[in-house]
Write an enzyme that holds these catalytic residues in place. Structure first.
Site, PDB file in Angstrom:
ATOM      1  N   LYS A 188     -37.553 -16.578  11.713  1.00  0.00           N
ATOM      2  CA  LYS A 188     -36.694 -17.195  10.835  1.00  0.00           C
ATOM      3  C   LYS A 188     -35.771 -18.269  11.508  1.00  0.00           C
ATOM      4  O   LYS A 188     -34.773 -16.657  11.951  1.00  0.00           O
ATOM      5  CB  LYS A 188     -36.578 -17.061   8.950  1.00  0.00           C
ATOM      6  CG  LYS A 188     -35.670 -16.456   8.780  1.00  0.00           C
ATOM      7  CD  LYS A 188     -35.456 -16.243   6.999  1.00  0.00           C
ATOM      8  CE  LYS A 188     -34.358 -15.614   6.413  1.00  0.00           C
ATOM      9  NZ  LYS A 188     -32.769 -15.264   7.416  1.00  0.00           N
TER      10      LYS A 188
ATOM     11  N   HIS B  65     -36.577  -3.573  18.582  1.00  0.00           N
ATOM     12  CA  HIS B  65     -36.674  -4.059  20.081  1.00  0.00           C
ATOM     13  C   HIS B  65     -35.385  -3.170  20.923  1.00  0.00           C
ATOM     14  O   HIS B  65     -35.726  -3.421  21.532  1.00  0.00           O
ATOM     15  CB  HIS B  65     -35.892  -5.460  19.059  1.00  0.00           C
ATOM     16  CG  HIS B  65     -37.087  -6.568  19.417  1.00  0.00           C
ATOM     17  ND1 HIS B  65     -37.571  -6.779  18.026  1.00  0.00           N
ATOM     18  CD2 HIS B  65     -37.621  -7.399  19.905  1.00  0.00           C
ATOM     19  CE1 HIS B  65     -38.729  -7.883  17.996  1.00  0.00           C
ATOM     20  NE2 HIS B  65     -39.030  -8.249  18.874  1.00  0.00           N
TER      21      HIS B  65
END
Lengths: 290, 206
Positions: B117, B36
């Site tokens: 998550k 990212h």
């Protein structure tokens, strides 16, 4: 001195792929508390399937095989230099066998060593010489997700109305659980250390996690606080994975240590449901695993 | 139970609501912290010059991620070549660390789903509304179980980031998730956070 490298590889395999029974039992009991068809119950069902599959196939329960934390208790006459060498060789071998993910990243140069060896401190090894003939090696694998939600408080913590007493400890621990939400892979297990300096406090908060589920502190006051914190954490309604539900914390373990007059630290180590810890015992020629 | 195939159309995304159980099939790409940061710095903010195979990988990723899913996962992979690679443990990692980047990455690549998550924050929720996209929650720690849904590894980029941080291109079949953030502003994480905060305040006052 005997070479235990292969036996330690086996300890790593067991720790990474086979969740201790006491933890699995708690998870099984928790399922009944969650509503049929709820996301919380579905999460626990998947978790239990995963536990069985990992054990059957010797594959990691969680892909984050965590920080390897070894506690070695050795009788007089063993060499810690050699034991360290064997543990490190075993870690490298276990990584080759995919029991462990390469997890040691140089923080300055962002380079993954590829073999789970990084400087002198990765894996973390604690040695202690003991009386008697038995050598024990305990291993805990603690994942990064749950490590990241651990917290340390310096009391008093005025924003929470937490003073320097057990009532204050209760408040900051509940705050830590609320702030963790599902991010530490709830349902979690809390390791709490009261006192010490910042470093020793955090270390003890992890060390206490080597004990079995349901082990209560010998001090009745702390034992009562352990029970209360588990109960009240579950009232928060965070639930498995933070989906909302009744099972947020499976157990709480507290330990106390001496502090300076000026300091009152409370350290909370959050352990994910994938609570991987195993022990091997060497006695004479025999090697036993728990 | 919704059965969804990647690439995913906007109408399917708009039909998904918080709480929906979904199984995903098709191609997806793993990407976590290093990926990212690299995507943002090299292609979106362009604060770092492209190096090595960056531009070529960018072109490949644009094709792969368009309408598809990015999975916050640092897997355990066996094998030494593309023919041999096999996922043996591949659960989700905590997503909130990608909060500064995720919405921009979604928009840049037209990513329709983010799997992870622990949920994400307000910026990503807004990104889900605008792209549109959803956040799919997988079961944290269920690594052996989820790895079984990975039928094939079809590529890997940025292996120099290390095995956990590389971007793995995988085919999955019936990968189970729950929608916890939808494209209509709904977030189960915001709901649970707020409700638990109220209970906490009550407990602290005792």
């Amino acid at each position: 001195m005997r070479d235990l490298t292969n036996e330690i590889v086996e300890l790593i395999r067991r720790t990474s792929s086979s969740l201790p029974k006491d933890v699995e039992d708690r998870l099984r009991t928790s399922i009944e508390k969650e509503a049929p068809g709820s996301a919380a119950r579905g999460a626990l069902e998947t978790i239990l399937k995963n536990i069985e599959l990992s054990r059957a196939n010797s594959t990691p329960i969680c892909q984050d095989t965590g920080t390897p934390i070894f506690y070695v208790h050795y009788p007089v006459g063993w060499s810690t230099i050699q034991l360290r060498r064997q543990i490190r060789a075993a870690m490298e071998e276990a990584t080759k066998k995919s029991y462990m993910r390469p997890n040691a990243v140089d923080a300055i140069y962002d380079k993954n060593s590829g073999n789970n060896l990084g400087g002198d401190d990765f894996p973390y090894i604690h040695f202690e010489e003991v009386e008697g003939e038995e050598l024990t090696i305990e291993l805990m694998l603690k994942g990064g997700g749950c490590e990241n939600v651990g917290r340390q408080y310096s009391l008093p913590e005025n924003t929470l109305g937490a003073g320097r007493d057990l009532a204050g400890v209760r408040k900051v621990v509940l705050d830590a659980v609320q702030k963790a939400q599902g991010q530490g892979c709830a349902p979690g297990i809390l390791g709490v250390a009261i006192g010490g300096d910042r470093g020793s406090s955090y270390i003890k908060s992890k060390e206490v996690l080597f004990s079995e589920m349901g082990t209560r502190n010998d001090d009745p006051k702390l034992a009562a606080l352990e029970e209360q914190l588990t109960k009240e954490s579950n009232e928060l309604g965070i639930g498995p994975m933070g989906f909302g539900g009744k099972t947020t914390v499976l157990d709480t373990k507290i330990t106390g240590l001496s502090r300076l007059p000026a300091s009152y630290f409370v350290s909370v180590s959050y352990m994910c449901w994938a609570y991987r810890r195993r022990k091997m015992t060497v006695k004479g020629e025999e090697v036993m695993y728990d | 139970m919704h059965q969804i195939q990647t690439p995913i159309g906007d109408e399917v995304i708009r039909s998904l609501k918080v709480g929906d159980s979904v199984t995903l099939s098709g191609t997806m790409v793993t990407g976590r912290d290093a990926a990212h940061k690299w995507m943002i710095e090299t292609f979106i903010k362009q604060t770092r010059p492209a190096q090595g195979d960056d531009l070529q990988v960018h072109e490949e990723l644009k094709k792969l991620l368009n309408g598809s899913v990015i999975y916050h996962c640092g897997p355990v992979v066996t094998g030494k070549s593309l023919q041999e690679y096999r996922f043996i443990a591949a659960g989700p990692t905590t997503s909130i660390r990608e909060e500064p980047y995720q919405a921009d990455v979604m928009k840049h690549f037209n990513i329709k789903g983010v799997i992870g998550k622990g949920g994400m924050g307000a910026k990503t929720l807004k990104g889900c509304e605008e792209t549109p996209g959803v956040y799919f929650h997988a079961i944290g720690g269920a690594a052996s179980f989820l790895a079984q849904t990975v039928t094939k590894v079809t590529g890997v980029f940025k292996l120099e980031f290390g095995m956990p941080e590389a971007m793995w291109v995988i085919e999955v079949k019936d990968f189970p998730v729950v929608v916890t953030m939808d494209s209509h502003g709904g977030s189960q994480h915001a709901v649970v956070d707020e409700a638990s905060k109220k209970v906490l305040n009550d407990l602290l006052s005792r």
